[in-house]
Scaffold this active site. Structure first.
Site, PDB file in Angstrom:
ATOM      1  N   ASN A  10       0.882  -1.169   0.000  1.00  0.00           N
ATOM      2  CA  ASN A  10       0.000   0.000   0.000  1.00  0.00           C
ATOM      3  C   ASN A  10       0.914   1.212   0.000  1.00  0.00           C
ATOM      4  O   ASN A  10       1.500   1.560   1.016  1.00  0.00           O
ATOM      5  CB  ASN A  10      -0.881  -0.023   1.267  1.00  0.00           C
ATOM      6  CG  ASN A  10      -1.702   1.252   1.422  1.00  0.00           C
ATOM      7  OD1 ASN A  10      -1.783   2.061   0.496  1.00  0.00           O
ATOM      8  ND2 ASN A  10      -2.298   1.424   2.598  1.00  0.00           N
ATOM      9  N   TRP A  11       1.030   1.820  -1.176  1.00  0.00           N
ATOM     10  CA  TRP A  11       1.988   2.923  -1.323  1.00  0.00           C
ATOM     11  C   TRP A  11       1.507   4.212  -0.657  1.00  0.00           C
ATOM     12  O   TRP A  11       2.263   5.139  -0.494  1.00  0.00           O
ATOM     13  CB  TRP A  11       2.257   3.179  -2.804  1.00  0.00           C
ATOM     14  CG  TRP A  11       3.106   2.139  -3.470  1.00  0.00           C
ATOM     15  CD1 TRP A  11       3.391   0.871  -3.021  1.00  0.00           C
ATOM     16  CD2 TRP A  11       3.802   2.288  -4.716  1.00  0.00           C
ATOM     17  NE1 TRP A  11       4.217   0.229  -3.917  1.00  0.00           N
ATOM     18  CE2 TRP A  11       4.484   1.066  -4.965  1.00  0.00           C
ATOM     19  CE3 TRP A  11       3.909   3.314  -5.653  1.00  0.00           C
ATOM     20  CZ2 TRP A  11       5.258   0.872  -6.116  1.00  0.00           C
ATOM     21  CZ3 TRP A  11       4.670   3.120  -6.785  1.00  0.00           C
ATOM     22  CH2 TRP A  11       5.344   1.904  -7.011  1.00  0.00           C
ATOM     23  N   LYS A  12       0.210   4.275  -0.352  1.00  0.00           N
ATOM     24  CA  LYS A  12      -0.383   5.503   0.215  1.00  0.00           C
ATOM     25  C   LYS A  12      -0.090   6.696  -0.710  1.00  0.00           C
ATOM     26  O   LYS A  12      -0.056   6.518  -1.912  1.00  0.00           O
ATOM     27  CB  LYS A  12       0.117   5.709   1.638  1.00  0.00           C
ATOM     28  CG  LYS A  12      -0.049   4.434   2.478  1.00  0.00           C
ATOM     29  CD  LYS A  12       0.116   4.636   3.942  1.00  0.00           C
ATOM     30  CE  LYS A  12      -0.122   3.314   4.666  1.00  0.00           C
ATOM     31  NZ  LYS A  12      -0.098   3.440   6.107  1.00  0.00           N
ATOM     32  N   HIS A  95      -9.587   1.655   4.142  1.00  0.00           N
ATOM     33  CA  HIS A  95      -8.371   1.760   4.957  1.00  0.00           C
ATOM     34  C   HIS A  95      -8.631   2.724   6.120  1.00  0.00           C
ATOM     35  O   HIS A  95      -9.372   3.690   5.978  1.00  0.00           O
ATOM     36  CB  HIS A  95      -7.210   2.260   4.098  1.00  0.00           C
ATOM     37  CG  HIS A  95      -5.899   2.185   4.800  1.00  0.00           C
ATOM     38  ND1 HIS A  95      -5.491   3.145   5.690  1.00  0.00           N
ATOM     39  CD2 HIS A  95      -4.936   1.241   4.776  1.00  0.00           C
ATOM     40  CE1 HIS A  95      -4.308   2.787   6.178  1.00  0.00           C
ATOM     41  NE2 HIS A  95      -3.942   1.644   5.636  1.00  0.00           N
ATOM     42  N   GLU A  97      -6.972   5.039   7.306  1.00  0.00           N
ATOM     43  CA  GLU A  97      -6.679   6.453   7.004  1.00  0.00           C
ATOM     44  C   GLU A  97      -7.831   7.097   6.237  1.00  0.00           C
ATOM     45  O   GLU A  97      -8.128   8.275   6.423  1.00  0.00           O
ATOM     46  CB  GLU A  97      -5.359   6.547   6.219  1.00  0.00           C
ATOM     47  CG  GLU A  97      -4.172   6.255   7.118  1.00  0.00           C
ATOM     48  CD  GLU A  97      -2.967   5.645   6.423  1.00  0.00           C
ATOM     49  OE1 GLU A  97      -2.865   5.716   5.188  1.00  0.00           O
ATOM     50  OE2 GLU A  97      -2.119   5.070   7.146  1.00  0.00           O
ATOM     51  N   GLU A 167      -5.967  -4.693  10.168  1.00  0.00           N
ATOM     52  CA  GLU A 167      -4.906  -3.731  10.467  1.00  0.00           C
ATOM     53  C   GLU A 167      -5.213  -2.978  11.758  1.00  0.00           C
ATOM     54  O   GLU A 167      -5.968  -1.991  11.742  1.00  0.00           O
ATOM     55  CB  GLU A 167      -4.790  -2.713   9.330  1.00  0.00           C
ATOM     56  CG  GLU A 167      -4.420  -3.320   7.999  1.00  0.00           C
ATOM     57  CD  GLU A 167      -3.793  -2.295   7.076  1.00  0.00           C
ATOM     58  OE1 GLU A 167      -2.680  -2.528   6.624  1.00  0.00           O
ATOM     59  OE2 GLU A 167      -4.408  -1.242   6.840  1.00  0.00           O
ATOM     60  N   GLY A 173       2.148   2.230  10.693  1.00  0.00           N
ATOM     61  CA  GLY A 173       3.143   3.285  10.559  1.00  0.00           C
ATOM     62  C   GLY A 173       3.820   3.658  11.866  1.00  0.00           C
ATOM     63  O   GLY A 173       4.484   4.686  11.952  1.00  0.00           O
ATOM     64  N   SER A 213       2.904  -2.236  10.261  1.00  0.00           N
ATOM     65  CA  SER A 213       4.350  -2.367  10.502  1.00  0.00           C
ATOM     66  C   SER A 213       4.890  -3.765  10.195  1.00  0.00           C
ATOM     67  O   SER A 213       5.798  -4.250  10.872  1.00  0.00           O
ATOM     68  CB  SER A 213       4.700  -1.935  11.935  1.00  0.00           C
ATOM     69  OG  SER A 213       4.315  -0.583  12.141  1.00  0.00           O
ATOM     70  N   GLY A 234       2.633  -1.178   4.239  1.00  0.00           N
ATOM     71  CA  GLY A 234       2.787   0.240   3.898  1.00  0.00           C
ATOM     72  C   GLY A 234       4.250   0.592   3.701  1.00  0.00           C
ATOM     73  O   GLY A 234       4.831   0.345   2.644  1.00  0.00           O
ATOM     74  N   GLY A 235       4.856   1.135   4.737  1.00  0.00           N
ATOM     75  CA  GLY A 235       6.235   1.638   4.660  1.00  0.00           C
ATOM     76  C   GLY A 235       7.221   0.701   3.973  1.00  0.00           C
ATOM     77  O   GLY A 235       7.971   1.126   3.077  1.00  0.00           O
TER      78      GLY A 235
HETATM   79  P1  PGA Z   1       2.539   0.191   7.592  1.00  0.00           P
HETATM   80  O1  PGA Z   1       1.129   0.462   6.893  1.00  0.00           O
HETATM   81  O2  PGA Z   1       3.050  -1.123   7.045  1.00  0.00           O
HETATM   82  O3  PGA Z   1       3.397   1.346   7.183  1.00  0.00           O
HETATM   83  O4  PGA Z   1       2.295   0.129   9.057  1.00  0.00           O
HETATM   84  C1  PGA Z   1       0.229  -0.587   6.653  1.00  0.00           C
HETATM   85  C2  PGA Z   1      -1.037  -0.045   6.050  1.00  0.00           C
HETATM   86  O5  PGA Z   1      -1.478   1.050   6.453  1.00  0.00           O
HETATM   87  O6  PGA Z   1      -1.634  -0.686   5.167  1.00  0.00           O
END
Ligand code: PGA
Length: 250
Positions: A10-12, A95, A97, A167, A173, A213, A234-235
């Site tokens: 997930n590149w956001k 998601h 966010e 999640e 994050g 994470s 994500g990251g």
């Molecule tokens: P993260 O994000 O791996 O950076 O914690 C995961 C996500 O929000 O899908």
């Protein structure tokens, strides 16, 4: 039949179209693993370039969001057929966010899930509890509710193809990963509620990811759990580490 693992990045809101092509070219050889479905969910504006860049590889491109109407006066939104026209196979729905910053609710998540299936796009349906909810001991109740509403009017045949991403919000994050036991407990509860809504066959077929994470160091332990069928990353999906996550079994 054993469920095939699915690891999605997930590149956001990261990478311009040209940066996306460069990152895909860097990661392409690192994420080659036919035993795993590999998806890069990228910003909408990057999708055309990303689709071109992954040609001939094992990578599928996904979107990070989509609207639940076909077309019309919805300034700034992306319609499902705009995604399928480009060859998009997956879309992240709900998601945390998007729930937090863009007012998405369980009800809009449900509408988007139904619309994605209507267009043959596989939804990656996100759920997860806050730290307060975990501390209050209501995690499982909360997740059951999110899942029940997300799957309203979804047929068993559709649900079998869905992907759910568990999640925990406090793990996203933050570098704070859920322990593999915490993640497994909730993923098993999700499979149970799917079994209650549908039947055992649907519960066995649906794929459930852990996200929050996930990294090269913890992926193998998480993915060894019986109810964790993949990761939403994500990251670490923006780095060569993603290759190590995808090849967790090598
Ligand atoms: P993260 O994000 O791996 O950076 O914690 C995961 C996500 O929000 O899908």
């Amino acid at each position: 039949m054993a469920r095939k693992k699915i690891i999605a990045g997930n590149w956001k809101m990261n990478k311009t179209p040209s940066e996306a092509v460069a990152l895909i070219n860097e990661l392409k050889p690192l994420v080659a693993n036919d035993e795993v479905d590999v998806v890069f969910c990228v910003p909408a504006i990057d999708i055309p370039a990303a689709i071109e860049a992954v040609k001939g590889s094992n990578i599928e491109i996904g979107a990070e969001n989509m609207y639940f109407e076909e077309s019309g006066a919805y300034t700034g939104e992306v319609a499902p057929n705009m995604l399928t026209d480009l060859g998009v196979k997956y879309v992240i729905i709900g998601h945390s966010e998007r729930r937090e910053y863009f007012a998405e609710t369980d009800e809009t998540v449900n509408k988007k899930v139904l619309k994605a299936f209507e267009h043959g796009i596989t939804p990656i349906i996100c759920c997860g509890e806050s730290l307060t909810q975990r501390e209050q001991g209501i995690t499982i109740d909360w997740i059951r509710q999110q899942i029940k509403i997300a799957f309203l009017n979804v047929t068993a045949d559709q649900a079998k193809k869905a992907v759910i991403a568990y999640e925990p919000i406090w793990a996203i994050g933050t570098g704070k990963t859920a322990t593999s036991d915490q993640a497994e407990e909730v993923c098993a509860a999700i499979r149970q509620v799917i079994g209650e809504i549908y039947d055992g066959a649907t519960a066995e077929a649906i794929r459930i990811q852990y996200g929050g994470s996930m990294n090269a160091g913890n992926a193998a332990e998480l993915l060894a759990k019986p109810d964790i069928d993949g990761g939403l990353v994500g990251g670490a999906s923006l780095k060569p580490d993603f290759g190590q996550i995808v090849n967790y079994n090598k």
